[in-house]
Design a protein around this motif. Structure first.
Motif, PDB file in Angstrom:
ATOM      1  N   ALA A   1      -5.954  -3.307  -1.135  1.00  0.00           N
ATOM      2  CA  ALA A   1      -5.072  -2.292  -1.726  1.00  0.00           C
ATOM      3  C   ALA A   1      -5.692  -0.893  -1.742  1.00  0.00           C
ATOM      4  O   ALA A   1      -4.972   0.092  -1.884  1.00  0.00           O
ATOM      5  N   SER A   2      -7.012  -0.794  -1.592  1.00  0.00           N
ATOM      6  CA  SER A   2      -7.632   0.538  -1.630  1.00  0.00           C
ATOM      7  C   SER A   2      -7.028   1.442  -0.557  1.00  0.00           C
ATOM      8  O   SER A   2      -6.638   2.581  -0.831  1.00  0.00           O
ATOM      9  N   ILE A   3      -6.937   0.925   0.674  1.00  0.00           N
ATOM     10  CA  ILE A   3      -6.511   1.745   1.807  1.00  0.00           C
ATOM     11  C   ILE A   3      -5.030   2.095   1.680  1.00  0.00           C
ATOM     12  O   ILE A   3      -4.630   3.261   1.791  1.00  0.00           O
ATOM     13  N   THR A   4      -4.203   1.096   1.410  1.00  0.00           N
ATOM     14  CA  THR A   4      -2.760   1.325   1.347  1.00  0.00           C
ATOM     15  C   THR A   4      -2.376   2.147   0.124  1.00  0.00           C
ATOM     16  O   THR A   4      -1.465   2.974   0.194  1.00  0.00           O
ATOM     17  N   MET A   5      -3.079   1.969  -0.981  1.00  0.00           N
ATOM     18  CA  MET A   5      -2.776   2.810  -2.149  1.00  0.00           C
ATOM     19  C   MET A   5      -3.178   4.253  -1.900  1.00  0.00           C
ATOM     20  O   MET A   5      -2.471   5.189  -2.292  1.00  0.00           O
ATOM     21  N   ALA A   6      -4.325   4.440  -1.233  1.00  0.00           N
ATOM     22  CA  ALA A   6      -4.743   5.810  -0.889  1.00  0.00           C
ATOM     23  C   ALA A   6      -3.689   6.453   0.007  1.00  0.00           C
ATOM     24  O   ALA A   6      -3.322   7.622  -0.166  1.00  0.00           O
ATOM     25  N   LYS A   7      -3.177   5.662   0.959  1.00  0.00           N
ATOM     26  CA  LYS A   7      -2.147   6.188   1.864  1.00  0.00           C
ATOM     27  C   LYS A   7      -0.892   6.580   1.084  1.00  0.00           C
ATOM     28  O   LYS A   7      -0.340   7.676   1.259  1.00  0.00           O
ATOM     29  N   GLY A   8      -0.437   5.701   0.206  1.00  0.00           N
ATOM     30  CA  GLY A   8       0.759   5.990  -0.581  1.00  0.00           C
ATOM     31  C   GLY A   8       0.569   7.224  -1.451  1.00  0.00           C
ATOM     32  O   GLY A   8       1.471   8.063  -1.573  1.00  0.00           O
ATOM     33  N   ALA A   9      -0.623   7.329  -2.044  1.00  0.00           N
ATOM     34  CA  ALA A   9      -0.904   8.490  -2.895  1.00  0.00           C
ATOM     35  C   ALA A   9      -0.933   9.758  -2.050  1.00  0.00           C
ATOM     36  O   ALA A   9      -0.462  10.819  -2.483  1.00  0.00           O
TER      37      ALA A   9
END
Lengths: 538, 191
Positions: free
Chosen positions: A407-415
């Motif tokens: 989730a680190s990568i995808t949450m960073a992307k969403g943010a």
């Protein structure tokens, strides 16, 4: 069949592993996860497993594990999949559909739940998944039963042509006791007996198979009602109270009554629920206390929403705590025989939270990140699952999130999509290959302005140093996914390199596209172990 | 007859080795045993404990109930006190006296000693110093086990010696001898 009379001191996990080997296992498929890791590790070290060439290499994640095991079963051999409870979320697609396809060779899905969250982010109860998928569920109450159940589980799986969910909890997985071994069975030979259409889940086949699966449910209930692993003690004609205890809940109940339980009692270790016995108990008792580890699965099934003449009590009524694992103390309290401590808790004692090891490379990575983030007040750091989650605690307090694997990568992307800059992701090497690669592809396809730090310690460290699927492949993976080669940077996280690491971080974070930094240095624990091994061999 | 033991310490100090030695001895004596361990996240420098139950009758619960532990064996003094609510009224604490300070708010040593002094049966021993003095690095945990030997009741000193020989056999005779020596140093230190 050969008779094996060894008595061994085994963890619950090891008893399960040995039970599977003795039941003619051909392959174990798993991704490490506390409290399930020791099952696969035991099979990797076992002589008979080696001699039989039982497949036992770690998988990239729980979904690949579940599918590979289904493939082995398709070819007629007995397979085992192991995971922790949250791993079943990752494997869920394959898991639920494996009940629709059914199996050929026996297939056991072993899921280790972690009530009280000793090493997890939630305390979900896998029995809900089993019911959801309409699978038989086994829940051993002792390590011996866990061993004995494996042979039964494989026979049941092959008889019903269904996968079996076996659910354990932390205390069963990580408690050691003497286990008596039983007969050792030969592995199955490969066969082509699978009904090919069952495994092609086009709607036309899936509808037929779903109806067949529903049709099997009465037989599964009947099996639970006659199972040797379920036990009903009727007790007296009329009783103010009856006790339903699932899995290890049964042990805590018995601990309360050394002279024998004075109430009607039902031990449940095989589901679907043995309805006949529950109805009998309800007719005899004013109240049924449900003692189950994890979530109130059985309690909810018994009580539903509407009032019943027999009161159902347990976690939902507050008789037992709604959250956290069962203990001998909360069960004794619920059954009216509480233990009194002789001494109260010492006021001098302070908490001692876990921390990153001294000398760990993640420490240097966080030290550098913290200095750079201090220069960029809007920055957020999205964390992930592994040792480096401990970066959330003092002295680093370096991450803003930790949700699930990858989730680190995808949450960073969403943010970043929402307008955040800088958005930084930090993820370990094993977690990256488990569930981070697809997220990185999403980011690359949008050229999202995020920086992904793959903190590579060459192992799956948190669970004790198992092989990591992507070792030596990370630069190639990132380039293959389309990250600009100029923005895939490698550093060595050591204090002496701090200025260089900070400079690389500054440059890549300021780059308005997807960049990857790979700080790479071996885990201090695996390194020490190798040194010791070398010394011992010398 | 049963003995309920809580083993405690800080991750990495070696409480599981103590548990392994006692467990192996119990197995050889045909006793019933249950030993709940802690694996995973908290092993990294945090507080760790293991519940070890030995009995000549079958054991139900893997965990020890409040107020019922016969012995707390601890490789660290504050960690010994952490499990006080589990100790029975006449239970024993056998602990290393050397604080392991890896947190900023570690209590003053005097206050720990004062807490321990309030209890009826405490053996506090500087096993690290003993290990150093006898040139037995890495054997502090086995020295502590030696000091606790009498409190184990169902398992005798010789049983522990034999168990050490089996548990450490794969590491060679020198390691076995070192650990048996460590056991005896701890045992004699509390005579």
């Amino acid at each position: 069949m050969t008779q094996q009379t060894d008595k061994l001191l085994l963890l619950g996990d090891q008893a399960i592993a040995l039970g599977a080997i003795h039941a003619g296992l051909s392959g174990v498929y798993a991704y490490p996860g506390t409290p399930s890791t020791e099952i696969t590790e035991y099979i990797q070290e076992n002589d008979l497993a080696r001699q039989r060439e039982i497949f036992c290499r770690w998988c990239t994640n729980e979904k690949t594990a579940m599918e590979a095991a289904l493939g082995m079963s398709y070819m007629g051999k007995r397979a085992l999949v192991c995971m922790k409870h949250v791993g079943l979320n990752v494997a869920a697609d394959a898991f639920v559909n494996s009940a629709i396809t059914g199996v050929n060779g026996g297939l056991v899905v072993l899921v280790a739940d972690d009530p009280s969250m000793h090493s997890s982010q939630n305390e979900q109860d896998s029995r809900f998944y089993g019911k959801f998928a309409l699978m038989p569920i086994l829940e051993p109450s002792s390590q011996q039963e866990a061993y004995d159940m494996m042979g039964y589980a494989y026979d049941l799986s092959e008889e019903m042509k269904l996968p079996i969910l076996m659910r354990v909890t932390t205390r069963m997985a990580h408690s050691r006791t003497v286990v008596k071994c039983g007969p050792v069975r030969e592995p199955n030979a490969m066969n082509n007996n699978a009904v090919p259409a069952n495994f092609i889940l086009l709607p036309v086949n899936a509808r037929r198979r779903y109806a067949e699966l529903i049709g099997q449910q009465p037989r599964l209930k009947e099996l639970a009602e006659t199972s040797a692993f379920n036990r009903y003690e009727k007790g007296t004609e009329r009783s103010p109270r009856g006790i339903v205890a699932c899995g290890i809940g049964w042990n805590y109940v018995n601990e309360c009554f050394p002279e024998g339980c004075p109430f009607p009692s039902l031990k449940i270790s095989q589901y679907p629920l043995p309805e006949k016995w529950l109805c009998d108990m309800a007719a005899r008792c004013d109240e049924i206390v449900v003692v189950e580890d994890g979530q109130p699965f059985v309690e909810e099934l018994l009580r539903g929403t509407l009032p019943t003449p027999c009161r159902i009590t347990g976690r939902l009524t507050g008789l037992l705590p709604r959250t956290g694992e069962l203990t001998p103390d909360n069960v004794a309290q619920a059954l009216g025989v509480p233990h009194d401590p002789a001494y109260t808790a010492s006021q001098v004692v302070v908490p001692r939270p876990p921390a990153l090891c001294q000398g760990c490379g993640h420490r240097d990575v966080y030290a550098a990140i913290n200095e750079i983030v201090a220069e960029m007040p809007t920055a957020k750091v999205f964390g992930d699952i592994g040792c480096y989650t401990l970066g959330a605690l003092p002295p680093f307090k370096a991450i803003d999130s930790c949700v699930d694997m990858g989730a680190s990568i995808t949450m960073a992307k969403g943010a970043a999509d929402a307008g955040l800059f800088p958005a930084i992701a930090i993820i370990g090497d094993s977690t990256f290959t488990h569930s981070g690669m697809t997220g990185l592809l999403d980011a690359v396809n949008c050229n999202s302005p995020i920086t992904v730090i793959i903190s590579d310690n060459l192992t799956t460290a948190m669970t004790g140093g198992q092989d990591s699927a992507g070792t030596n492949k990370f630069e190639a993976i990132c380039l293959g996914l389309g990250v600009d080669p100029a923005h895939v940077r490698v550093v060595v996280p050591l204090a002496k390199n701090m200025e260089e690491i900070k400079q690389v971080l500054r440059e890549e974070i300021n780059y308005r596209g997807t960049s990857v930094i790979i700080p790479r240095r071996e885990c201090i624990q695996t390194l020490n172990r190798k040194h010791k091994q070398k010394k011992a061999n010398a | 007859m049963k003995t309920d033991i809580i083993l405690s310490g800080v991750g990495g100090q070696g409480i599981l080795s103590i548990a392994t030695i006692i467990g192996e001895a119990a197995l050889a004596e045909n006793l019933y045993i249950k030993q709940a361990e802690v694996h995973g996240m908290s092993q990294r420098g945090g507080d760790v404990q293991s519940n070890l139950r030995i009995s000549d009758r079958p054991i139900c619960s893997d965990l020890i109930a409040l107020g019922s532990a016969d012995v707390i064996i601890s490789l660290e003094p504050m960690e010994a006190l952490r499990y006080l609510p589990y100790l029975s009224k006449e239970g024993w604490i056998i602990t290393s006296s050397a604080p392991f300070v890896n947190i900023p708010n570690y209590p003053a040593e005097e206050s720990l000693n004062a807490e321990l002094a309030k209890l009826p049966h405490v053996i506090s021993l500087d096993v690290n110093a003993l290990a150093k003095e006898h040139n037995l690095p890495k054997c502090a945990n086995v020295i502590l086990l030696g000091a606790a030997a009498k409190a184990l009741q169902l398992i005798g000193y010789e049983d522990l010696e034999k168990s050490i020989a089996r548990v450490f056999a794969h590491k060679g005779e020198a390691v076995v001898a070192m650990n048996i020596n460590a056991l005896s140093i701890g045992y004699r230190a509390v005579e």
